[in-house]
Scaffold this active site. Structure first.
Site, PDB file in Angstrom:
ATOM      1  N   HIS A 143     -73.169   4.818  -6.562  1.00 49.76           N
ATOM      2  CA  HIS A 143     -72.335   5.287  -7.673  1.00 49.76           C
ATOM      3  C   HIS A 143     -71.029   5.903  -7.196  1.00 49.76           C
ATOM      4  O   HIS A 143     -70.355   6.603  -7.936  1.00 49.76           O
ATOM      5  CB  HIS A 143     -73.109   6.301  -8.529  1.00 49.76           C
ATOM      6  CG  HIS A 143     -74.484   5.854  -8.894  1.00 49.76           C
ATOM      7  ND1 HIS A 143     -75.596   6.271  -8.207  1.00 49.76           N
ATOM      8  CD2 HIS A 143     -74.904   4.989  -9.842  1.00 49.76           C
ATOM      9  CE1 HIS A 143     -76.676   5.678  -8.729  1.00 49.76           C
ATOM     10  NE2 HIS A 143     -76.279   4.894  -9.711  1.00 49.76           N
TER      11      HIS A 143
HETATM   12  S1  FES Z   1     -73.751   8.345  -5.930  1.00 49.76           S
HETATM   13 FE1  FES Z   1     -75.620   7.886  -6.930  1.00 49.76          FE
HETATM   14  S2  FES Z   1     -77.051   7.725  -5.306  1.00 49.76           S
HETATM   15 FE2  FES Z   1     -75.178   8.216  -4.325  1.00 49.76          FE
END
Ligand code: FES
Length: 184
Positions: A143
């Site tokens: 993410h």
């Molecule tokens: S930003 Fe979601 S698991 Fe690393």
């Protein structure tokens, strides 16, 4: 992960040293024979005993990943430039500020500087990927969280820094993960 970040990643020096494994396997196909792991017997390792890691071949700018208690940990040998940029970075750059000094270590009397941090993103546990340039040290492929070269989170959604395991240096060339200076 953006193309820009993909191009920043050097996978050849990204190693996994599995607890109990006889050798190291480099992602990207290069085997690094000088990195070895010596420690207690297999049963003690499985139970989470400290692991001793030969870091003599880990040059500045290189990173290895070791397994302790079934989880990956990054062992990153920082360059002088990385130490300087982490030390100079303003507090406002970070979501979970801690001083760079508190996250950089060296064997007693030694010059090399190390960042030794948990390798699971503090958002949902993915393993971040090394970035080779600038203060941003890792990006999480899941993410997009970014961490600096000492594992401090600069951009979320990860809420906190990569954790510091207990560790100590048995010598300039031997790192022990799972045992801190106080022997705990
Ligand atoms: S930003 Fe979601 S698991 Fe690393």
């Amino acid at each position: 992960m953006s193309e820009a970040h993909a191009s920043d990643v050097t996978r050849r020096d990204f190693l996994y040293i599995a607890t109990g494994a006889a050798g190291a396997v480099a992602v990207g196909g290069i085997v690094w024979p000088l990195v070895s792991q010596m420690g207690p017997n297999e049963r003690e390792k499985a139970a989470g005993a400290p692991v001793e890691i030969d870091i003599s071949a880990v040059e500045p700018g290189m990173l290895i990943t070791v397994i302790w208690r079934g989880k990956p940990y990054f062992v990153r040998h920082l360059t002088d430039e990385e130490v300087a940029s982490a030390t100079d970075a303003p507090e406002a750059d970070f979501r979970d500020y801690a001083s760079a000094d508190s996250r950089i270590s060296a064997a007693e009397g030694a010059d090399p500087k190390w960042a030794i941090v948990g390798a699971n993103c503090t958002h949902l546990g993915c393993v971040p990927t090394k970035i080779d340039t600038g203060l941003e040290g890792w990006i999480c492929p899941c993410h997009g969280s970014k961490f600096d070269v000492t594992g401090r989170v600069m951009k979320g959604p990860a809420p906190t820094n990569l954790p510091l395991p207990p560790y100590s240096f048995a010598s300039e060339e031997k790192l022990v993960i799972g045992l801190d200076k106080a022997g705990a």
